[in-house]
Design a protein around this motif. Structure first.
Motif, PDB file in Angstrom:
ATOM      1  N   CYS A 114      37.375  53.815  44.547  1.00 54.23           N
ATOM      2  CA  CYS A 114      38.280  52.827  45.140  1.00 54.23           C
ATOM      3  C   CYS A 114      39.423  53.594  45.805  1.00 54.23           C
ATOM      4  O   CYS A 114      39.497  54.810  45.702  1.00 54.23           O
ATOM      5  CB  CYS A 114      38.820  51.856  44.083  1.00 54.23           C
ATOM      6  SG  CYS A 114      39.781  52.651  42.790  1.00 54.23           S
ATOM      7  N   CYS A 173      42.644  53.415  45.145  1.00 57.78           N
ATOM      8  CA  CYS A 173      43.860  53.558  44.336  1.00 57.78           C
ATOM      9  C   CYS A 173      44.319  55.016  44.300  1.00 57.78           C
ATOM     10  O   CYS A 173      43.503  55.927  44.328  1.00 57.78           O
ATOM     11  CB  CYS A 173      43.608  53.091  42.911  1.00 57.78           C
ATOM     12  SG  CYS A 173      43.352  51.335  42.769  1.00 57.78           S
ATOM     13  N   THR A 229      46.007  50.581  40.012  1.00 57.23           N
ATOM     14  CA  THR A 229      44.744  49.958  39.595  1.00 57.23           C
ATOM     15  C   THR A 229      44.335  48.855  40.569  1.00 57.23           C
ATOM     16  O   THR A 229      45.176  48.339  41.327  1.00 57.23           O
ATOM     17  CB  THR A 229      44.873  49.329  38.191  1.00 57.23           C
ATOM     18  OG1 THR A 229      45.988  48.444  38.190  1.00 57.23           O
ATOM     19  CG2 THR A 229      45.053  50.376  37.111  1.00 57.23           C
ATOM     20  N   CYS A 230      43.045  48.514  40.549  1.00 55.92           N
ATOM     21  CA  CYS A 230      42.519  47.423  41.381  1.00 55.92           C
ATOM     22  C   CYS A 230      41.288  46.872  40.660  1.00 55.92           C
ATOM     23  O   CYS A 230      40.883  47.414  39.632  1.00 55.92           O
ATOM     24  CB  CYS A 230      42.159  47.956  42.769  1.00 55.92           C
ATOM     25  SG  CYS A 230      40.670  48.979  42.776  1.00 55.92           S
ATOM     26  N   CYS A 264      38.612  49.749  39.639  1.00 59.54           N
ATOM     27  CA  CYS A 264      38.854  50.689  38.531  1.00 59.54           C
ATOM     28  C   CYS A 264      39.274  49.978  37.253  1.00 59.54           C
ATOM     29  O   CYS A 264      39.368  50.603  36.199  1.00 59.54           O
ATOM     30  CB  CYS A 264      39.833  51.786  38.947  1.00 59.54           C
ATOM     31  SG  CYS A 264      41.390  51.229  39.614  1.00 59.54           S
TER      32      CYS A 264
HETATM   33 ZN   LIG Z   1      41.252  51.095  41.911  1.00 58.81          ZN
END
Ligand SMILES: [Zn+2]
Length: 484
Positions: free
Chosen positions: A25, A27, A39-40, A43
């Motif tokens: 990702c 991030c 974070t997203c 993750c």
């Molecule tokens: Zn992430």
């Protein structure tokens, strides 16, 4: 450990790649930011989120593979490593299992003057887990907090063959590994911050035996200092168990650095405990041959190759070559100075003598010499001023200190401070005559055969010229005068 036993050690090192974003990702991988900010959904393992591979991470992993003399597999596969732990929100870690990115490499180590090749069995890529925080909160006694900033950060795991035979060999292997990864700019090798983590598989067997003994896996060795200690402790512990008629249990043991011993944590998992299977969310990792070639071309000269070159091309000792290749920045500083001046020997002496001391005194990070006030160009110019006879070797020391303090070019310092060497014989003759008159005792002693008095007289002339006289010329003048 009784000398009838032999140690068999293998290391598994997790190295955090220096990408700015995570493996699957976008991030940030920044260290030390507020908990759970980076974070997203990907993750954090939220339902429906899909991973997208970070190409820069693959390039770094390939570089690490090439740097460790591995064969890079054109096709490798992502697998899920399943286990339950609160810091692993998906319930599995995306890793590589039976089809890793790179295999069959080696690192050369040097212990007690002997070179030895340590096999690197495999390098695979994987994502990091989050972090459980057991301390630092008012209710830490009953609750554990979780920080997912690290979740999904790209790692390579580098696994050696069981080729290491002592804790010294393991220590040197780690030092070489860290050095190579730093040169390649793929990992900062910081064990304290956890960007390089190392587990050791340790067993012993009777010398001459072919079969390996039962091994234990040591975890939590979080500094270079402890690598040797933890392994030595474990080797002795195993020998004592065997000597007292017991048997070694295959298990994971934690290194406790306060008590300086290893403690049983759990029985060791086998690979089948993780129920690996290919990750259905990710296709095969296929490396394009042109792209791979580009990565290959971007490789720089590695520390071992540099050391060999310094030893053969510049007739340098192994020790000096080792010092000058401590970091890539230092090696490049030396190379550049040697090239610009044409005097590698002088360049090496100035760097290893004065410059390294200055760096140490002012806490300059040897990995980043852009902070150094003295540049290779300045040092090379100074070496040439000595070579051309403009300044004496003694004055050069003063110029060096001044360059480091002010950042001024050596030519400017010599001019401003009037440090040009006196090579005008007429001018020197006058000073020599004065010294002879003032030190009749020493002159008499010299004439009566005491050769040592010459050194004293030369010293007096050097003192009278504030070191600006050419000592060789002074010597000649004095000898001529005193012979007459
Ligand atoms: Zn992430």
């Amino acid at each position: 450990m009784d000398s009838k036993y032999e140690a068999v050690i293998g290391l598994e090192c997790h190295c955090q790649l220096l990408t700015s974003s995570k493996l699957f990702c976008s991030c940030s991988t920044g260290f030390g930011e507020p908990a759970n900010m980076n974070t997203c959904p990907v993750c954090l393992g939220l339902p429906g989120a899909l991973p997208v591979l970070n190409k820069a991470a693959v390039a770094m992993a390939v570089k690490a593979g090439l740097g460790l003399n591995c064969i890079i597999n054109r096709e490798s596969q992502w697998s899920r490593k399943n286990y339950f732990y609160p810091d692993l929100p998906k319930g599995y870690q995306i890793s590589q299992y039976d089809r890793p990115l790179a295999e069959h490499g080696s690192i050369e180590i040097l212990v007690n003057g002997e070179h030895k090749k340590i096999g690197v069995q495999r390098i695979h890529m994987e994502e990091d887990a989050g972090k459980s925080l057991h301390e630092g909160f008012p209710d830490s006694g009953k609750n554990t907090y979780l920080d997912y900033n690290r979740s999904g950060v790209p790692l390579v795991e580098i696994v050696t063959k069981p080729d290491l035979r002592s804790s010294e060999e393991a220590y040197d292997y780690l030092t070489r590994l860290k050095e190579i990864l730093e040169y390649l700019d793929v990992c900062d090798g910081n064990m304290e911050e956890g960007s390089l983590r190392c587990d050791a598989n340790v067993s012993i067997r009777l010398k001459g035996a072919e079969k390996f003994g039962t091994r234990t896996e040591l975890k939590n060795i979080n500094s270079f200092r402890f690598v040797r200690k933890a392994i030595d402790y474990e080797l002795n512990r195993q020998a004592e168990v065997l000597e007292s008629g017991g048997r070694i249990v295959q298990e994971t043991r934690l290194w406790n650095s306060d008590e300086e011993r290893t403690v049983s944590m759990r029985s060791k998992e086998e690979a089948h405990d993780y129920r690996y299977f290919p990750d259905p969310d990710l296709p095969l990792l296929v490396l394009d041959s042109d792209w791979l070639e580009d990565v290959r071309k971007s490789m720089i000269e590695l520390p071992a190759a540099r050391r060999t070159r310094f030893v053969t091309a510049y007739a340098m000792s192994d020790y000096d070559a080792g010092v000058l290749t401590m970091t890539r920045a230092l090696a490049e500083f030396f190379d550049e100075t040697a090239r610009l001046s044409g005097y590698p020997k002088a360049a090496a002496n100035w760097i290893m003598g004065d410059l390294l001391r200055f760096f140490k005194d002012s806490n300059v990070d040897l990995k980043d010499l852009s902070q150094s006030r003295v540049t290779p160009k300045m040092l090379a110019d100074m070496i040439l001023l000595v070579d051309q006879g403009t300044i004496s070797g003694k004055i050069a020391k003063t110029v060096m200190e001044e360059m480091y303090a002010t950042g001024k070019a050596p030519g400017v310092i010599v001019e401003e401070k009037g440090l040009v060497q006196i090579s005008n014989t007429g001018e020197l003759e006058k000073i020599v005559d004065t010294v002879i008159t003032q030190h009749a005792d020493a002159v008499a002693q010299y004439r009566s055969g005491k050769q040592g008095s010459m050194g004293f007289l030369v010293g007096q002339v050097m003192k009278a010229t504030q070191g600006r006289a050419n000592p060789q010329t002074v010597n000649e003048l004095l000898r001529n005068r005193l012979a007459g």
